[in-house]
Design an enzyme around this catalytic site. Structure first.
Site, PDB file in Angstrom:
ATOM      1  CB  ILE A   1      -4.992   2.205  -1.209  1.00 20.74           C
ATOM      2  CG1 ILE A   1      -3.533   2.616  -1.434  1.00 20.74           C
ATOM      3  CG2 ILE A   1      -5.063   1.088  -0.161  1.00 20.74           C
ATOM      4  CD1 ILE A   1      -2.903   3.277  -0.236  1.00 20.74           C
TER       5      ILE A   1
ATOM      6  CG  HIS B   1       1.162   1.092   7.033  1.00 14.48           C
ATOM      7  ND1 HIS B   1       0.516   1.829   6.072  1.00 14.48           N
ATOM      8  CD2 HIS B   1       1.886   0.143   6.362  1.00 14.48           C
ATOM      9  CE1 HIS B   1       0.817   1.355   4.882  1.00 14.48           C
ATOM     10  NE2 HIS B   1       1.641   0.338   5.017  1.00 14.48           N
TER      11      HIS B   1
ATOM     12  N   PRO C   1       0.816  -1.223   0.000  1.00 14.28           N
ATOM     13  CG  PRO C   1      -0.960  -1.612   1.468  1.00 14.28           C
ATOM     14  CD  PRO C   1       0.361  -2.186   1.014  1.00 14.28           C
ATOM     15  CD  GLU C   2       0.114   3.798   2.055  1.00 10.96           C
ATOM     16  OE1 GLU C   2      -0.933   4.393   1.729  1.00 10.96           O
ATOM     17  OE2 GLU C   2       0.121   2.752   2.749  1.00 10.96           O
ATOM     18  CB  THR C   3       7.312   1.821  -0.769  1.00 11.35           C
ATOM     19  OG1 THR C   3       6.727   0.566  -1.140  1.00 11.35           O
ATOM     20  CG2 THR C   3       8.812   1.632  -0.601  1.00 11.35           C
TER      21      THR C   3
END
Length: 295
Positions: free
Chosen positions: A217, A73, A44-46
């Site tokens: 997302i 997160h 979802p995120e990096t």
């Protein structure tokens, strides 16, 4: 070759919680390469570390489709990774992000890092027009009567804007059948990143689901920044028990899509004014790998 880690945040079980990509050595990567690596990882995120030293870490965050200003997160995942790699051993750490500086602190047990806490930015809120209530309910796939009248429905942010939609109970939350196209349109119209549905499980415990098709997302498993904004909003509205100057709570998210996680939140108050928000969680390594730019 660029080393990366895939880390599950807000859980101590690999494969649960919310997966984040963590890249510690991104100093030489271009923006296009960061975006390509984020798309390759499909987390979802990096989070990418572009500078580190002197108790400060500069970062950028990317979803598989675009850069975003902040991600809770991924920040927890980064903090535990830095601690486990020996880059952060004591004291607070200052994270430099596109939304400003975010102080991090670390819990340890017998010298082993266990939990990262992040200070979030001040709470901002916007009221939601009454006619939006029905549109949000329909976009989530429920009748407007399923919206909880005693809890706040509003847009709020501690870095990223979401619109928070209270539902009567967790069973309704689990049964949502969201229209993601409609949620995308509503998110754009309301100027928010996501539609965050929540339901009470107790006096200071809440279940939640977060839909963010506007940033690529469909459903975010566990969202730290939004959990902080939610608990701060509830505390300001007098919907959380307060001891002294603090209100605490837990948000459970991800169970509906098989990736359960927990976000702990502490809110500091001066009367009805929110003066501080801390979001905490654990994380665990899933796997590591290498990526070659241009491939």
């Amino acid at each position: 070759m660029i080393a990366y880690s895939e880390v599950s945040a807000f859980t101590d079980t690999p494969g649960q919680g919310n997966r984040a990509g963590v890249v510690l050595g991104a100093q030489e990567l271009t923006e296009a390469e960061m975006q390509a690596l984020a798309a390759f990882l499909e987390a979802p995120e990096t989070v990418f570390v572009t500078r580190m030293g002197g108790g400060r870490v500069r970062v950028r965050y990317f979803t598989p489709t675009q850069e975003i200003e902040f991600c809770g997160h991924a920040t927890v995942a980064l903090g535990l990774t830095l601690a486990q790699r020996g880059h952060w051993t004591q004291g607070d750490l200052m994270l430099e992000t596109l939304v400003g500086r975010i102080p991090l602190s670390l819990d340890t047990e017998a010298g082993v890092p266990t939990r990262v806490w992040m200070e979030q930015r001040g709470l901002e809120t916007r009221p939601a027009a009454r006619e939006v209530r029905r549109e949000l309910a329909e976009a989530l796939g429920v009748d407007e009567r399923m919206i909880h009248r005693g809890l706040p429905l509003a847009a709020a942010s501690t870095g990223l804007w979401s619109v928070f939609v209270p539902l009567l109970d967790p069973l309704i939350l689990d049964g949502l059948e969201p229209d993601l196209h409609r949620i995308h349109l509503l998110s754009d119209a309301l100027g928010v990143v996501s539609v965050y549905a929540y339901a009470p499980m107790g006096v200071n415990r809440f279940a939640a689901r977060n839909f963010a098709p506007a940033v690529g997302i469909p459903e975010d498993p566990v969202t730290g920044s939004a959990a902080g904004a939610l608990l701060a909003l509830l505390a300001r509205e007098g919907r959380l028990p307060v001891r002294g100057d603090r209100a605490c709570g837990v948000v459970y998210q991800g169970h509906a899509i098989g990736s359960p996680g927990e976000v702990e939140v502490e809110v500091t108050l001066a009367g009805q004014t929110v003066t501080g928000i801390r979001v905490g969680g654990c994380a665990t390594l899933d796997r590591e790998g290498h990526w070659t730019p241009g491939r």
